[in-house]
Design a protein around this motif. Structure first.
Motif, short mmCIF file in Angstrom:
data_model
loop_
_atom_site.label_atom_id
_atom_site.label_comp_id
_atom_site.label_asym_id
_atom_site.label_seq_id
_atom_site.Cartn_x
_atom_site.Cartn_y
_atom_site.Cartn_z
N VAL A 20 24.68 28.57 -29.19
CA VAL A 20 25.64 27.62 -29.77
C VAL A 20 26.66 28.37 -30.63
N CYS B 70 19.91 22.73 -19.68
CA CYS B 70 21.32 22.60 -20.08
C CYS B 70 21.92 21.34 -19.45
N PRO B 71 22.40 20.40 -20.26
CA PRO B 71 22.92 19.15 -19.69
C PRO B 71 24.13 19.35 -18.79
N PHE C 50 27.39 32.54 -20.33
CA PHE C 50 28.08 32.69 -21.62
C PHE C 50 27.74 34.03 -22.27
N PRO D 136 24.34 28.76 -19.86
CA PRO D 136 24.14 29.58 -21.06
C PRO D 136 24.05 31.06 -20.71
N CYS E 105 30.22 23.05 -22.85
CA CYS E 105 29.01 23.15 -23.67
C CYS E 105 29.07 22.04 -24.70
N THR E 106 27.97 21.32 -24.84
CA THR E 106 27.94 20.22 -25.82
C THR E 106 27.38 20.69 -27.16
N GLY E 107 26.97 21.95 -27.22
CA GLY E 107 26.38 22.46 -28.47
C GLY E 107 25.03 21.83 -28.77
N CYS E 108 24.32 21.42 -27.70
CA CYS E 108 23.08 20.66 -27.92
C CYS E 108 21.93 21.54 -28.43
N GLY E 109 21.96 22.82 -28.08
CA GLY E 109 20.92 23.73 -28.57
C GLY E 109 19.67 23.78 -27.70
N ALA E 110 19.66 23.04 -26.57
CA ALA E 110 18.46 23.06 -25.72
C ALA E 110 18.17 24.46 -25.20
N CYS E 111 19.23 25.16 -24.80
CA CYS E 111 19.04 26.50 -24.22
C CYS E 111 18.39 27.44 -25.23
S1 SF4 Z 1 24.03 24.35 -26.12
FE1 SF4 Z 1 23.14 25.42 -24.38
S2 SF4 Z 1 22.02 23.85 -23.21
FE2 SF4 Z 1 23.43 22.79 -24.61
S3 SF4 Z 1 25.26 22.45 -23.37
FE3 SF4 Z 1 25.57 24.38 -24.49
S4 SF4 Z 1 24.89 25.96 -23.08
FE4 SF4 Z 1 24.08 24.03 -22.30
#
Ligand code: SF4
Ligand code: SF4
Length: 396
Positions: A98, A31-32, A47, A44, A71-77
């Motif tokens: 997300v 998670c960035p 959340f 995450p 949260c940047t909504g990147c989806g890595a988690c």
């Molecule tokens: S989508 Fe997941 S990994 Fe990305 S910023 Fe949000 S919580 Fe962190």
């Protein structure tokens, strides 16, 4: 607990317990936001855990809404989560953090809980029918096609190019490069009659009614102009048009969405475009989260880079869940610009370790924070479309 909160808790409880009961927190390290803050409340895992507490009546959305800004909504988690990794192999399951973040933000707004920056941003967007681009760049609906001055592009037609607001008002050389490249390949396309914001940012910040209104306007505009196919150069638009719009319109949504990066890779493969002007740079590629982690698009940008003569390309060893985020998504730069800056600095630091002079991106939203971070390390941030245009000998 008010009814909307009850309904929300019912809808998300199973997903929340799914995560809460495993508790391994694999997601944290990718998670960035966690990488630069180490704040457990913004992880995450938290959340999901909040939803358990909400379901038990221990917390209300007003208690936690501010945490979900981070949260940047990147989806890595989602990718890193073993629940996606293992169960997903069999059942195509994906942990939906997300969507959960978006849902909590939507619930908050519906309950009158606002984040000041987001509220202001969405009010301005609604007034002007597009995004009030960051840093006070002057924008209004009358100027939404200014980027195309002198390109002589038609309005409407079967295929149109949708240019996200950041590119239309601030990174104008990106859409100009795309238009020149497509013209060079003989690929026909037009522009929208009246282009509003795609609504994606409003949806991400929880302003769902506004997002749907913008979407309806754009779909009506496409239909009125006979549009069948929409080209998108911005990964955020790509998510909005391929995930949010189908959700809003169901089967009635019959528009084909084409990602420009994929189209350009195809045109190169078919020999309709041949990069030939050497570009003497040592580069690495920044995988935009919404292409790589959310849509699995990471090969085509690399194909384009490898087709450009003169480039020395040092690839990262991190794709899918491991690739680095710029911090530019999910409305984070609007509400927490300092956090976006930190995440971008972290990203550029990783590029610097590869000894490159240039970081190539394919996402207009990531380019502003990455460029700012790049200046401190003498690393240029260049857009992939612009780089390709240079090698094709077409100026924006
Ligand atoms: S989508 Fe997941 S990994 Fe990305 S910023 Fe949000 S919580 Fe962190
Ligand atoms: S890796 Fe998945 S299940 Fe584990 S804590 Fe993170 S989101 Fe929850």
């Amino acid at each position: 607990m008010p009814d909307p909160e009850k309904r929300f808790a019912e809808e998300w409880r199973n997903a929340a317990y799914n995560c809460f009961s495993s508790g391994h927190k694999f997601c944290r390290e990718v998670c960035p936001v966690m990488q630069v803050t180490r704040n457990e409340s913004w992880s995450p895992t938290a959340f999901h855990a909040n939803v358990v507490a909400m379901e038990k009546g221990e917390l209300e959305v007003a208690d936690v809404a501010a945490d979900y800004v981070n949260c940047t909504g990147c989806g890595a988690c989602e990718l890193r989560c073993p629940n996606s990794l293992f169960t997903g192999d069999f059942y195509r399951f994906r942990t939906r953090t997300v969507d959960l973040v978006k849902a909590v933000r939507g619930l908050a707004v519906s309950q009158g809980v606002h984040q000041p920056g987001w509220q202001r941003w969405n009010l301005l967007t609604d007034e002007r029918r597009h995004e009030p681009v960051l840093n006070g760049t002057p924008v209004d609906q009358a100027r939404v096609r200014d980027w195309a001055d002198g390109l002589d592009l038609p309005i409407g037609g079967e295929t149109i190019l949708f240019v996200d607001c950041e590119a239309a008002f601030y990174r104008t050389s990106v859409p100009r490069s795309v238009a020149r490249i497509l013209n060079l390949a003989g690929y026909k396309f037009g522009l929208m009659n009246e282009q509003w914001c795609c609504g994606g940012p409003a949806a991400e910040m929880g302003y769902e009614e506004q997002a749907r209104r913008f979407a309806q306007h754009n779909l009506d505009d496409w239909r009125a102009a006979g549009v069948r196919r929409v080209l998108v150069l911005d990964p955020h638009d790509y998510i909005t048009f391929t995930e949010d719009y189908p959700k809003y319109f169901g089967d009635a949504y019959d528009i084909e969405i084409v990602l420009v990066v994929e189209l350009l890779a195809e045109l190169i493969r078919e020999g309709r475009l041949t990069p030939h002007v050497p570009v003497e740079r040592t580069v690495t590629y920044h995988d935009p989260c919404r292409l790589n982690k959310r849509k699995g698009v990471w090969r085509e940008p690399r194909e384009i880079l490898r087709a450009i003569p003169g480039l020395t390309f040092h690839d990262v060893d991190r794709v899918t869940q491991w690739s680095y985020c710029s911090g530019g998504g999910g409305g984070l730069p609007v509400e927490k610009p300092e956090l976006t800056a930190k995440i971008s600095e972290h990203r550029v630091e990783k590029a610097a370790e590869l000894g490159v002079d240039t970081l190539v991106s394919a996402c207009p939203w990531s380019e502003r924070p990455l460029s700012e971070a790049g200046r401190a390390r003498s690393i240029d941030v260049v857009d992939l479309h612009e780089l390709l245009a240079e090698s094709l000998g077409v100026a924006p």
